[in-house]
Design an enzyme around this catalytic site. Structure first.
Site, PDB file in Angstrom:
ATOM      1  N   LYS A  50       0.841  -1.208   0.000  1.00 19.88           N
ATOM      2  CA  LYS A  50       0.000   0.000   0.000  1.00 19.88           C
ATOM      3  C   LYS A  50       0.873   1.254   0.000  1.00 19.88           C
ATOM      4  O   LYS A  50       0.571   2.236  -0.673  1.00 19.88           O
ATOM      5  CB  LYS A  50      -0.951  -0.022   1.207  1.00 19.88           C
ATOM      6  CG  LYS A  50      -2.044  -1.074   1.047  1.00 19.88           C
ATOM      7  CD  LYS A  50      -2.820  -1.339   2.329  1.00 19.88           C
ATOM      8  CE  LYS A  50      -3.715  -2.570   2.144  1.00 19.88           C
ATOM      9  NZ  LYS A  50      -4.414  -2.979   3.349  1.00 19.88           N
ATOM     10  N   GLN A  94      -4.444  -1.291   9.503  1.00 20.52           N
ATOM     11  CA  GLN A  94      -4.370  -2.656   8.978  1.00 20.52           C
ATOM     12  C   GLN A  94      -4.910  -3.659  10.002  1.00 20.52           C
ATOM     13  O   GLN A  94      -4.509  -3.660  11.165  1.00 20.52           O
ATOM     14  CB  GLN A  94      -2.903  -2.992   8.627  1.00 20.52           C
ATOM     15  CG  GLN A  94      -2.725  -4.330   7.967  1.00 20.52           C
ATOM     16  CD  GLN A  94      -3.356  -4.415   6.576  1.00 20.52           C
ATOM     17  OE1 GLN A  94      -3.258  -3.495   5.771  1.00 20.52           O
ATOM     18  NE2 GLN A  94      -4.018  -5.532   6.296  1.00 20.52           N
ATOM     19  N   ASP A 117     -11.019   2.332   3.870  1.00 22.60           N
ATOM     20  CA  ASP A 117     -11.317   0.895   3.830  1.00 22.60           C
ATOM     21  C   ASP A 117     -12.823   0.655   3.773  1.00 22.60           C
ATOM     22  O   ASP A 117     -13.270  -0.457   3.485  1.00 22.60           O
ATOM     23  CB  ASP A 117     -10.758   0.218   5.096  1.00 22.60           C
ATOM     24  CG  ASP A 117      -9.518  -0.618   4.803  1.00 22.60           C
ATOM     25  OD1 ASP A 117      -9.290  -0.947   3.625  1.00 22.60           O
ATOM     26  OD2 ASP A 117      -8.797  -0.941   5.768  1.00 22.60           O
TER      27      ASP A 117
END
Ligand code: NAD
Length: 279
Positions: A50, A94, A117
């Site tokens: 990422k 994450q 997200d």
């Protein structure tokens, strides 16, 4: 018949190139904060990707590597600080998080318009009520790949194997919004094959290597394999690619299918988050 392979890598490359030119012409750079807690090897790999992607596209990226023993309050404080920063438009924490931390609490503390997200209750709720603002990258990737085949989703039988809040459920909601008739299967589903065999569109996201085999798939269907499993140093999906490609019409490979597309969708979400900040 051999299935056409959906080249997620190639499709993602095109999206990334488009994003690069878009970002180049922006006065202000979209900012993404990546938060990694602990040293789960898979999470580290994902965050590395990422970070690399963000830099490649020209985003402003801040990465936080936090100790696995960090307490909830300190992590909440970091998220709150990032919520306030005007040069950070997207925040990604994450998952999974270590046991001492309530992941729902942390995700819920991200401002919905910075939640790239798409995991906050508000963004998931918006997805359910067909008022999508930021949708989970993997679900968006799946829809994009299905649509890339040219198959019309409306009226098709779509079966999603897996009901996680991050992949299975949002994917099912997006397929429903496109007017598919959706069945969600999970670990307690009886006779999985009975359902999967009826699928014109089959999305598999259960984390079980090669669970779906040829005899479970409808002739000519679109099969999207979300699974990422490590076996003997290799990555394999939840679909038995070699046998299923003999019956499916279209199939995604692992690696090179949903993975690269998920990465591209996250970058798109970050640009969208910057637009949302201006509203
Ligand atoms: P999860 O563990 O949160 O959920 C798995 C789901 O599969 C559960 O709902 C469970 O009920 C269901 N399931 C488990 N065994 C089953 C079985 N035998 N039959 C039917 N259903 C079964 O996993 P997740 O986070 O949703 O991820 C699923 C897979 O997708 C994993 O392999 C993960 O690594 C991968 N993944 C890939 C990407 C990508 O970008 N390609 C992104 C996220 C997750």
């Amino acid at each position: 018949m051999t299935a056409e392979i959906i080249d997620g890598k190639k499709i993602a490359e095109k999206i990334i190139n488009d994003l690069k030119s878009k970002v180049k012409n922006l006065k202000e750079k979209p900012g993404l904060a990546l938060v990694l807690v602990g040293n789960n090897p898979a999470s580290e790999i994902y965050v590395n990707f990422k970070e690399k992607d963000s830099k490649e596209v020209g985003l402003y990226c801040e990465r936080f590597n936090l100790d696995k023993d960090i307490n909830e309050m300190d992590l909440l404080k970091l998220v709150n600080d990032l919520n306030q920063k005007t040069n950070i438009h997207g925040i990604l924490v994450q998952l999974p998080l270590p046991k001492q931390i309530d992941a729902n609490l942390i995700i819920d503390s991200i401002l919905p318009h910075k939640d790239v997200d798409g995991f906050t209750p508000l963004n998931l709720g918006n997805l359910v009520s067909e008022n999508t603002i930021l949708a989970p990258a993997t679900a968006r990737a799946v829809l994009y790949l299905i649509e890339s085949t040219g198959m019309e989703i409306k009226g098709k039988n779509a079966v999603v194997v897996g009901r996680s809040n991050t992949v299975g459920k949002p994917t099912a909601m997006m397929l429903l919004e496109k007017n598919a008739t959706v069945t969600i299967c999970h670990s307690k589903t009886k006779n999985l094959a009975e359902h999967t065999k009826k699928a014109d569109i089959l999305v598999v996201a259960c984390g079980k290597p090669r669970l779906v085999t040829k005899d479970m798939v409808k002739q000519g269907s679109v099969v999207i394999d979300v699974g990422i499993n490590r076996e003997g140093g290799k990555l394999i999906g939840d679909v038995d690619f070699e046998s299923v490609k003999e019956v499916a019409g279209y199939i995604t490979p692992v690696p090179g299918g949903v993975g690269p597309m998920t990465r591209a969708m996250l970058l798109q979400n970050t640009l969208k988050a910057m637009e949302l900040a201006k509203r």
